[in-house]
Design an enzyme around this catalytic site. Structure first.
Site, mmCIF file in Angstrom:
data_model
loop_
_atom_site.group_PDB
_atom_site.id
_atom_site.type_symbol
_atom_site.label_atom_id
_atom_site.label_comp_id
_atom_site.label_asym_id
_atom_site.label_seq_id
_atom_site.Cartn_x
_atom_site.Cartn_y
_atom_site.Cartn_z
ATOM 1 N N GLY A 344 55.993 15.127 72.343
ATOM 2 C CA GLY A 344 55.583 13.479 71.982
ATOM 3 C C GLY A 344 54.957 13.617 70.559
ATOM 4 O O GLY A 344 55.542 14.364 69.758
ATOM 5 N N GLU A 368 77.302 31.455 59.078
ATOM 6 C CA GLU A 368 78.353 32.513 59.559
ATOM 7 C C GLU A 368 79.186 31.692 60.155
ATOM 8 O O GLU A 368 79.709 32.166 61.365
ATOM 9 C CB GLU A 368 77.479 33.388 60.621
ATOM 10 C CG GLU A 368 76.986 34.679 60.161
ATOM 11 C CD GLU A 368 78.154 35.666 59.282
ATOM 12 O OE1 GLU A 368 78.123 35.657 58.141
ATOM 13 O OE2 GLU A 368 79.134 36.036 60.068
ATOM 14 N N GLY A 369 79.492 30.583 59.513
ATOM 15 C CA GLY A 369 80.692 29.851 60.084
ATOM 16 C C GLY A 369 80.027 28.610 60.785
ATOM 17 O O GLY A 369 79.204 28.868 61.663
HETATM 18 C C1 LIG Z 1 70.215 29.022 54.516
HETATM 19 C C2 LIG Z 1 71.618 29.426 54.343
HETATM 20 C C3 LIG Z 1 71.717 30.808 54.230
HETATM 21 C C4 LIG Z 1 73.021 31.278 53.896
HETATM 22 N N1 LIG Z 1 73.257 32.845 53.646
HETATM 23 C C5 LIG Z 1 74.323 33.194 53.344
HETATM 24 C C6 LIG Z 1 74.643 34.415 53.025
HETATM 25 O O1 LIG Z 1 73.730 35.370 53.234
HETATM 26 N N2 LIG Z 1 75.859 34.925 52.729
HETATM 27 C C7 LIG Z 1 76.955 34.056 52.466
HETATM 28 O O2 LIG Z 1 77.740 34.540 51.976
HETATM 29 N N3 LIG Z 1 76.661 32.703 52.839
HETATM 30 C C8 LIG Z 1 75.655 32.327 53.338
HETATM 31 N N4 LIG Z 1 75.353 30.916 53.533
HETATM 32 C C9 LIG Z 1 76.444 29.941 53.501
HETATM 33 C C10 LIG Z 1 76.897 29.405 54.758
HETATM 34 O O3 LIG Z 1 77.792 30.304 55.443
HETATM 35 C C11 LIG Z 1 77.809 28.100 54.565
HETATM 36 O O4 LIG Z 1 76.978 27.327 54.128
HETATM 37 C C12 LIG Z 1 78.863 27.924 55.513
HETATM 38 O O5 LIG Z 1 79.521 28.548 55.781
HETATM 39 C C13 LIG Z 1 79.354 26.316 55.272
HETATM 40 O O6 LIG Z 1 80.003 26.322 53.838
HETATM 41 P P1 LIG Z 1 79.498 25.122 52.936
HETATM 42 O O7 LIG Z 1 78.024 25.011 52.894
HETATM 43 O O8 LIG Z 1 80.209 25.255 51.771
HETATM 44 O O9 LIG Z 1 80.239 23.867 53.689
HETATM 45 P P2 LIG Z 1 81.498 23.264 53.840
HETATM 46 O O10 LIG Z 1 82.605 24.205 54.072
HETATM 47 O O11 LIG Z 1 81.929 22.171 52.588
HETATM 48 O O12 LIG Z 1 81.407 22.096 55.277
HETATM 49 C C14 LIG Z 1 80.902 21.104 55.257
HETATM 50 C C15 LIG Z 1 81.132 20.497 56.610
HETATM 51 O O13 LIG Z 1 82.455 20.196 56.744
HETATM 52 C C16 LIG Z 1 83.005 20.734 57.695
HETATM 53 N N5 LIG Z 1 84.099 21.187 57.493
HETATM 54 C C17 LIG Z 1 84.321 22.311 56.579
HETATM 55 N N6 LIG Z 1 85.777 22.659 56.537
HETATM 56 C C18 LIG Z 1 86.329 21.832 57.424
HETATM 57 C C19 LIG Z 1 87.695 21.714 58.318
HETATM 58 N N7 LIG Z 1 88.541 22.280 57.574
HETATM 59 N N8 LIG Z 1 87.785 20.704 59.350
HETATM 60 C C20 LIG Z 1 86.812 20.080 59.483
HETATM 61 N N9 LIG Z 1 85.737 20.312 59.224
HETATM 62 C C21 LIG Z 1 85.191 20.913 58.219
HETATM 63 C C22 LIG Z 1 81.949 21.899 57.991
HETATM 64 O O14 LIG Z 1 81.861 22.271 59.461
HETATM 65 C C23 LIG Z 1 80.363 21.169 57.647
HETATM 66 O O15 LIG Z 1 80.066 20.366 58.811
HETATM 67 C C24 LIG Z 1 73.967 30.432 53.933
HETATM 68 C C25 LIG Z 1 73.824 29.004 53.910
HETATM 69 C C26 LIG Z 1 72.697 28.489 54.093
HETATM 70 C C27 LIG Z 1 72.501 27.309 54.120
#
Ligand SMILES: Cc1cc2nc3c(=O)[nH]c(=O)nc-3n(C[C@H](O)[C@H](O)[C@H](O)COP(=O)(O)OP(=O)(O)OC[C@H]3O[C@@H](n4cnc5c(N)ncnc54)[C@H](O)[C@@H]3O)c2cc1C
Length: 559
Positions: A344, A368-369
């Site tokens: 709550g 990680e995806g």
């Molecule tokens: C706190 C934090 C720690 C991290 N640590 C690391 C690290 O140590 N090393 C590293 O390399 N990265 C790291 N990352 C990066 C992380 O892996 C990415 O943020 C993540 O893979 C998503 O990429 P993006 O942020 O560019 O989002 P985008 O790829 O732009 O995605 C934005 C949205 O669109 C959706 N989307 C993307 N592509 C598609 C598609 N083809 N079809 C439908 N929907 C889609 C996604 O699911 C998401 O909801 C970290 C991120 C954060 C926030």
């Protein structure tokens, strides 16, 4: 190889350390100050202190040679303590993965031994401002520097975004485009031209340092190219996905249970309308029980995948890693969100921790995806299986579960089989209507596949428990009867979800004509799926009794 006894001891030291050094008040203060407790992270990685890294380093390099199952157990425990610290500690594991899978023998010896002996902190530099989910869009470059006709080194230029440990790591593995394609490089802190930004001001995991990195003409010798051959980077990244996604799955599991394990005791003390909340079915059966069932379904899948990875005969198990991550991170988020509701107004404040856990566990559906990328990965792979087996893949799996149901009618295998049969029918209808041309349908299939497969896993885990054959290292929180009840609750949910949502999406995309609707409904086994819901409430009652430790009391009352 780590024995069950050693693993238990390591987990106990970890818990004792956290109890002493990371009580709630400390975690709340660090979270509010947005501070990474570097000294604690280093203590955890120090081979002469907690030495968590040692668990993951092969014995030949001075580690303990833990496998995927050990990694899952440690990651779950770390996440229960704090997901930010878990991220900081486990970033070394992630960051050194390209070395573990792709490096030359000399590189492995040098770097893995240094992690074991010096407790080096690593970061994993893949993501870029323009390359997140789509790593193929990588812009960072590594240009060859030639000397006497051979490659002496590389000059790296580019930017990395959202890198865990980015501002604190001793070493970073960096993905960059060479003339022959993406490749991993080892870049040490202090290299000329290698800088990081201020830490990001994040929603959660505020105890983990996340920073953008800039590489301006950073020179590395040729022996810093992991594996010594250009163009292997994306394959190396792919090769560890099964493993690394399992780690994040365990984070989701640990975060979700950490929240529920605060809501459960809270609700025994909180009196409303004359009785503790824990006595109220409308409370437990909405906010606690279904989340416990989903988390345990995810655990079952994580464990099966970890055991298969450790057996080593089936490749990287990327899709299984994706299913585990998807289910556990989504279930962890839902459990944490429900735990705020369960407390709550108190749940909405910092002091009671579930709010922090909920912000922290949120990351598990992103890094990680993302969950959407997981749905796509799962769906594409299983779609191929559907085509290859002419639609029989999930019918075959369902038949195996029907055989299990005959031996163990109590473990929910029958309802799990209904989910898998329905899934096969939904996929076949999608094939006939060419519905996967709609991306939404493709991704929704990914979700249904994850639910159906996890239902099968949990039924198998409950059967193993009943037969006394469950892996020695795993949690024994639930006995055979409780696990069977959890499995029956989850399998019913999975069967209903697959059949009804499958119908919804297929019909929604124009895949069923009016004349085909009744036969399609029948093929999904809808009457049987509906019938299988009978007994759900009493199973939920039983699970609630187990979670609240009142099974004996109820049995006595019933008598
Ligand atoms: C706190 C934090 C720690 C991290 N640590 C690391 C690290 O140590 N090393 C590293 O390399 N990265 C790291 N990352 C990066 C992380 O892996 C990415 O943020 C993540 O893979 C998503 O990429 P993006 O942020 O560019 O989002 P985008 O790829 O732009 O995605 C934005 C949205 O669109 C959706 N989307 C993307 N592509 C598609 C598609 N083809 N079809 C439908 N929907 C889609 C996604 O699911 C998401 O909801 C970290 C991120 C954060 C926030």
């Amino acid at each position: 190889m780590i024995t069950a006894k050693t693993l238990k001891l390591s987990l106990k030291s970890l818990k004792d350390f956290a109890k002493k050094r990371l009580p709630d008040e400390t975690l709340i203060q660090l979270d509010e100050r947005d501070e990474c407790p570097l000294e604690i992270v280093r203590h955890m990685c120090d081979p002469d202190k907690l030495g968590i890294q040692l668990l993951f380093i092969p014995e030949e390099f001075g580690g303990m040679g833990g496998g995927a199952f050990d990694v899952y157990c440690v990651c779950e425990e770390m996440a229960r303590i704090d997901l930010g610290i878990a991220t900081a500690v486990l970033a070394t594991f992630l960051g050194s993965d390209p070395i573990t899978v792709g490096a030359t023998a000399e590189q492995k010896k040098l770097w893995l031994s240094r992690i074991a002996e010096e407790g080096l902190l690593f970061a994993y530099g893949a993501t870029e401002p323009e390359a997140g989910s789509d790593l193929g869009n990588l812009r960072t470059t590594a240009d060859r520097i030639m000397q006497d006709g051979r490659v002496a080194g590389y000059k790296i230029n580019g930017n990395k975004q959202w890198i865990s440990n980015g501002g604190v790591a001793d070493v970073c593995t960096v993905l960059a485009n060479t003339p022959a394609g993406p490749s991993w490089f080892i870049v040490e802190k202090g290299a000329k031209g290698f800088t990081h930004d201020e830490p990001e001001d994040k929603h959660g995991i505020r105890l983990s340092n996340t920073a953008a990195l800039a590489l301006n003409d950073v020179y590395v010798d040729a022996d810093r190219l992991i594996g010594g051959v250009e163009g292997q980077g994306l394959n190396q990244a792919q090769a560890v996905f099964g493993y690394t996604r399992l780690m994040v799955a365990a984070f989701g599991l640990g975060g979700g249970w950490a929240a529920l394990d605060r809501a459960i005791p809270y609700s025994t003390k909180r009196i409303q309308a004359g009785a503790p909340l824990s006595e109220k079915q409308g409370y437990t059966h909405k906010l606690i029980v279904p989340h416990a069932a989903r988390l345990e379904a995810a655990r079952a899948y994580i464990e099966e995948t970890a055991l298969r990875i450790d057996a080593g005969s089936e490749g990287s198990l990327n899709t299984e890693g994706a299913i585990a991550k998807y289910m556990a991170s989504e279930a962890g988020n839902a459990a944490a969100e429900a735990s705020i509701q369960a407390l709550g107004g108190y749940g909405y404040t910092h002091e009671y921790m579930v709010e922090k856990i909920s912000r922290d566990v949120r990351i598990t559906t992103i890094y990680e995806g993302t969950s959407e990328i997981m749905e796509m990965t799962i769906s594409r792979d299983r779609w191929q299986l559907h085509l290859k087996t002419r639609g029989q893949h999930y019918h075959d799996q369902a038949r195996v579960l029907e055989a299990l149901d005959a031996r163990h009618p109590e473990v929910g295998a029958g309802a799990a089989a209904l989910a898998l049969h329905a899934l096969a029918e939904v996929m076949e209808k999608a094939r006939l209507g060419r519905l996967t041309r709609y991306q939404h349908i493709l991704l929704r299939l990914g979700e249904l596949i994850a639910f159906a497969e996890c239902a099968g896993s949990l039924a198998r885990r409950a059967a193993l428990m009943a037969e006394g054959k469950l892996e020695e290292k795993t949690s024994r929180r639930f006995d055979a009867a409780a696990l069977a009840a959890l499995s029956r609750v989850f399998a019913r949910e999975a069967a209903l979800k697959v059949a009804e949502e499958g119908l919804r999406w297929v019909a929604g995309a124009g895949g069923v004509s009016a004349a085909e609707m009744a036969p399609f409904e029948n093929s999904l086994g809808l009457p049987a799926v509906h019938q299988a819901q009978a007994g759900l409430i009493s199973d939920m009652d039983y699970v609630a009794d187990v979670l609240y430790g009142r099974t004996t009391k109820r049995t006595v009352q019933a008598a």
